[in-house]
Design a protein around this motif. Structure first.
Motif, short mmCIF file in Angstrom:
data_model
loop_
_atom_site.label_atom_id
_atom_site.label_comp_id
_atom_site.label_asym_id
_atom_site.label_seq_id
_atom_site.Cartn_x
_atom_site.Cartn_y
_atom_site.Cartn_z
N LEU A 143 -6.62 6.56 -2.54
CA LEU A 143 -7.89 7.26 -2.70
C LEU A 143 -8.45 7.11 -4.11
O LEU A 143 -9.65 7.28 -4.34
CB LEU A 143 -7.71 8.74 -2.37
CG LEU A 143 -7.31 9.07 -0.93
CD1 LEU A 143 -7.10 10.57 -0.77
CD2 LEU A 143 -8.35 8.57 0.05
N GLU A 144 -7.59 6.80 -5.07
CA GLU A 144 -8.01 6.63 -6.45
C GLU A 144 -8.23 5.16 -6.81
O GLU A 144 -8.33 4.82 -7.99
CB GLU A 144 -6.98 7.26 -7.39
CG GLU A 144 -6.81 8.75 -7.16
CD GLU A 144 -5.81 9.39 -8.12
OE1 GLU A 144 -5.68 8.88 -9.25
OE2 GLU A 144 -5.17 10.38 -7.75
N GLY A 145 -8.28 4.30 -5.79
CA GLY A 145 -8.60 2.89 -6.03
C GLY A 145 -7.44 2.04 -6.45
O GLY A 145 -7.63 1.01 -7.12
N VAL A 146 -6.21 2.41 -6.06
CA VAL A 146 -5.01 1.65 -6.42
C VAL A 146 -4.30 1.23 -5.14
O VAL A 146 -4.12 2.04 -4.22
CB VAL A 146 -4.06 2.49 -7.30
CG1 VAL A 146 -2.78 1.71 -7.60
CG2 VAL A 146 -4.74 2.89 -8.60
N ARG A 147 -3.89 -0.02 -5.08
CA ARG A 147 -3.11 -0.52 -3.96
C ARG A 147 -1.62 -0.39 -4.29
O ARG A 147 -1.21 -0.59 -5.44
CB ARG A 147 -3.45 -1.99 -3.67
CG ARG A 147 -4.92 -2.21 -3.38
CD ARG A 147 -5.25 -3.68 -3.24
NE ARG A 147 -4.68 -4.27 -2.04
CZ ARG A 147 -4.93 -5.51 -1.64
NH1 ARG A 147 -5.72 -6.29 -2.35
NH2 ARG A 147 -4.40 -5.98 -0.53
N VAL A 148 -0.82 -0.05 -3.28
CA VAL A 148 0.62 0.13 -3.48
C VAL A 148 1.36 -0.87 -2.61
O VAL A 148 1.20 -0.89 -1.38
CB VAL A 148 1.05 1.57 -3.13
CG1 VAL A 148 2.58 1.69 -3.19
CG2 VAL A 148 0.40 2.57 -4.08
N VAL A 149 2.17 -1.69 -3.25
CA VAL A 149 3.06 -2.63 -2.57
C VAL A 149 4.50 -2.19 -2.83
O VAL A 149 4.86 -1.92 -3.98
CB VAL A 149 2.84 -4.08 -3.05
CG1 VAL A 149 3.86 -5.02 -2.41
CG2 VAL A 149 1.43 -4.54 -2.74
N TYR B 94 -1.44 17.39 -7.83
CA TYR B 94 -1.98 16.65 -8.96
C TYR B 94 -3.38 16.18 -8.56
O TYR B 94 -3.51 15.27 -7.73
CB TYR B 94 -1.08 15.46 -9.29
CG TYR B 94 0.36 15.84 -9.53
CD1 TYR B 94 0.81 16.24 -10.79
CD2 TYR B 94 1.29 15.82 -8.48
CE1 TYR B 94 2.12 16.61 -11.00
CE2 TYR B 94 2.61 16.18 -8.69
CZ TYR B 94 3.02 16.58 -9.94
OH TYR B 94 4.33 16.95 -10.15
N PRO B 95 -4.41 16.81 -9.11
CA PRO B 95 -5.78 16.41 -8.73
C PRO B 95 -6.02 14.91 -8.86
O PRO B 95 -6.72 14.31 -8.05
CB PRO B 95 -6.65 17.21 -9.70
CG PRO B 95 -5.81 18.40 -10.06
CD PRO B 95 -4.40 17.92 -10.07
N SER B 96 -5.43 14.31 -9.89
CA SER B 96 -5.50 12.85 -10.05
C SER B 96 -4.12 12.36 -10.45
O SER B 96 -3.60 12.74 -11.51
CB SER B 96 -6.52 12.48 -11.13
OG SER B 96 -6.43 11.10 -11.43
N LEU B 97 -3.51 11.53 -9.59
CA LEU B 97 -2.19 11.01 -9.92
C LEU B 97 -2.23 10.15 -11.17
O LEU B 97 -1.34 10.21 -12.01
CB LEU B 97 -1.63 10.21 -8.75
CG LEU B 97 -0.97 10.99 -7.62
CD1 LEU B 97 -0.34 10.03 -6.63
CD2 LEU B 97 0.10 11.93 -8.15
N LEU B 98 -3.26 9.33 -11.28
CA LEU B 98 -3.34 8.45 -12.45
C LEU B 98 -3.41 9.27 -13.73
O LEU B 98 -2.73 8.97 -14.72
CB LEU B 98 -4.55 7.53 -12.34
CG LEU B 98 -4.48 6.42 -11.28
CD1 LEU B 98 -5.77 5.63 -11.26
CD2 LEU B 98 -3.30 5.49 -11.55
N ARG B 99 -4.25 10.30 -13.73
CA ARG B 99 -4.45 11.08 -14.96
C ARG B 99 -3.38 12.14 -15.16
O ARG B 99 -2.81 12.27 -16.25
CB ARG B 99 -5.82 11.73 -14.92
CG ARG B 99 -6.17 12.50 -16.19
CD ARG B 99 -7.50 13.23 -16.07
NE ARG B 99 -7.44 14.31 -15.09
CZ ARG B 99 -8.08 14.29 -13.93
NH1 ARG B 99 -8.84 13.26 -13.60
NH2 ARG B 99 -7.98 15.31 -13.09
N ASP B 100 -3.06 12.91 -14.11
CA ASP B 100 -2.19 14.07 -14.26
C ASP B 100 -0.71 13.76 -14.07
O ASP B 100 0.14 14.52 -14.55
CB ASP B 100 -2.60 15.16 -13.26
CG ASP B 100 -4.05 15.55 -13.42
OD1 ASP B 100 -4.49 15.67 -14.58
OD2 ASP B 100 -4.74 15.74 -12.40
#
Length: 558
Positions: A167-173, A506-512
């Motif tokens: 949802l935050e624009g990151v792909r997970v492999v 975590y409202p934003s995984l990337l940030r928080d």
């Protein structure tokens, strides 16, 4: 006078044969019951032997069928390439065969092993008929998650993280080993779906080629159990920022859970005690392992020292790890739990009804199986109005069910847990694990369902329960525990409902969580990979990648 006296012995002589006959009949009845018990035991043994042979037959035939299918899959792919008319005809034939099998199954009795083979063949044909989606690099950054071959809480955490990152624009492999020793790359989609998947040999040139195609900008290692060292060496050579999450105590001991033969907490002895344990018991699977626990921890320290950050899900786990790794800085980040049932499903106990206790999860040796057996046997011995309802599965289920104080629902999906708890109509929840848990998802389920969970006073389970549950000493006997459960059910009937629990968000995984920003990720991506959009078939420059099913990831799809 003589007549009556003569009649008395005659009556006595007539009564004696009657007593002998009754004693003979009683002995015959006892002998008959003994023979019946022997026959019942023999029947039970024959049933168990029959079930064992049936399982062995199923496993053998399934292995042979898959071997045959694997042999036929390669020529099938050559004869019916993707997108060809033959492939469409093959798919239609597969659907027709499936409809015919469903229609004829009630009429024709097919042996069980034949059904197993046909189901495996139908599944393989369907997989061949489906058009796989290739990996196509785009402007989104790619995170590479590294995990072990198992599932459990690690897989649950990875899926939750992947859903939020998407949802935050990151792909997970995800890169993980499989039981056959190969390395699997797969991209996760919503609700556990897989966008694409490929298995490769864990040799460094192949791994390097796939990493060049996937172009990860960040690595998050969730486990290294069974992961080939060639993957870690290839990642080190790229110099990618790497975070680690420790989900268990594999960094301290090859036995992973800090348990002894009975599934109880080992107490974390000194290195000499650990060597003795590993020599006699082996690793987590009972296999022989190097008993030098100091060297094992030194290898882990070398891995963790190179990490950007190290995450642990509880303060208790951090304290236990830092006893052995005081030089490592660890960050406590409880697991993300986006979806849990929030309705109140704990029933109020009423006078005169038996107390029903929910036991959640897969109850194995390391999850408190022996404690559950002891509690069930004590309830049977004292005829207590107490029933343990296992919401899930349990080892030694026949022995548990034989007590008459245990019910087992069987396997369940995450979406079914709320319905199962509602149907179980339990008054309490007990988590019988006697090991220091690192987080415990089943505890979250019990708390979200409105229970005051009963746990042993150690590990993350005691830390998370706090005042909203009950903590019992580890040395508590089964009889004392059962008495407490009966008293707590009556006490909870007088108390009001609990406040809804709060779980980590975590409202934003990337940030928080990671303390990263999309701008930084894009900048690092452009520095590492100048070309931002390419198909994964670009890895075809490595000729070894054109073999077998590895071609599925990089072949051209027009």
């Amino acid at each position: 006078m003589t007549t009556p006296s003569a009649s008395i012995p005659s009556r006595t002589s007539e009564a004696e044969p009657t007593d002998d006959a009754s004693s003979i009949s009683l002995s015959r009845d006892a002998d008959f019951e003994k023979r019946i018990r022997i026959l019942e035991e023999r029947i039970r043994d024959l049933r168990e032997e029959n079930a064992r042979l049936r399982r062995q037959w199923d496993e053998t035939t399934q292995a042979i069928s898959w071997r045959i299918i694997n042999m036929l899959s390669r020529p099938a792919r050559r004869l019916a390439p993707l997108g060809s008319r033959r492939r469409r005809v093959l798919r239609s034939a597969c659907n027709l065969a499936a409809r015919a099998r469903r229609a004829l199954t009630p009429i024709v009795r097919v042996p069980r092993h034949a059904l197993t083979i046909s189901r495996g063949a139908a599944w393989t044909i369907r997989r061949l008929a489906e058009r796989p989606r290739p990996f196509v690099a785009d402007d989104r950054p790619v995170f590479l998650f590294v995990s072990h071959v198992g599932g459990g809480g690690v897989s649950r955490h990875i899926q939750d993280m992947a859903d939020r990152l998407r949802l935050e624009g990151v792909r997970v492999v995800v890169a993980r080993p499989n039981p056959q020793g190969r390395l699997v790359f797969e991209e996760l989609e919503q609700a556990g779906a897989i966008a694409w998947r490929v298995e490769v040999r864990p040799c460094r040139p192949i791994i390097k080629a796939y990493l060049d195609a996937i172009q990860p900008v960040f690595v998050h290692v969730h486990h290294r159990l069974g992961v080939p060292e060639t993957l870690f060496k290839a990642l080190d050579a790229r110099g990618l920022p790497t975070d680690w999450t420790l989900h268990d105590y594999h960094a301290l001991c090859p036995r992973v859970h800090l348990h002894d033969d009975r599934g109880e907490y080992c107490g974390q002895p000194d290195p000499e005690g650990c060597r003795t344990c590993l020599k006699s018991r082996g690793d987590y699977h009972g296999r022989r392992v190097n008993p030098d626990v100091v060297a094992h921890r030194h290898a882990w320290r070398a891995c963790l020292q190179a990490a950007r950050r190290i995450y642990v899900p509880s303060e208790d786990m951090k304290r236990r790890l830092q006893r052995e790794f005081p030089d490592l800085d660890m960050t406590v980040h409880p697991h993300l739990e986006p979806s849990l049932p929030r309705s109140h499903m704990a029933r109020r106990w009423r006078d005169g009804e038996p107390v029903r206790v929910a036991v959640l999860g897969v109850i194995t040796l390391v999850k408190g199986l022996n404690r559950l057996l002891e509690a069930a046997h004590d309830a049977w011995t004292r005829a207590l109005p107490l029933t343990f309802v296992v919401i899930g599965t349990a080892d030694r289920s026949e022995e548990l069910l034989a007590t008459g104080h245990v019910e087992i629902t069987g396997r369940y999906r995450e979406s079914e847990i709320e319905t199962l708890l509602d149907e179980a109509k339990c008054h309490l929840a007990w988590l019988p694990s006697t090991l220091p848990e690192t987080y415990m998802y089943t505890l979250s389920i019990a708390q979200a369902a409105g229970f005051r969970p009963v746990v042993y006073d150690l590990g993350a389970q005691a830390e998370r329960v706090g005042t909203a549950g009950r903590r019992v000493p580890l040395e508590t006997s089964a009889a004392t525990l059962n008495d407490c459960l009966l008293q707590w059910a009556a006490l909870d009937a007088q108390l009001g409902p609990l406040e809804p629990p709060r779980f980590a968000d975590y409202p934003s995984l990337l940030r928080d969580y990671y303390e990263l920003s999309p701008a930084n990720l894009k900048a690092s991506r452009s520095e590492i990979f100048p070309v931002t959009r390419r198909r994964i078939h670009g890895v075809a420059s490595a000729p070894v990648l054109l073999r077998k099913t590895d071609a599925r990831l990089h072949q051209r799809h027009r």
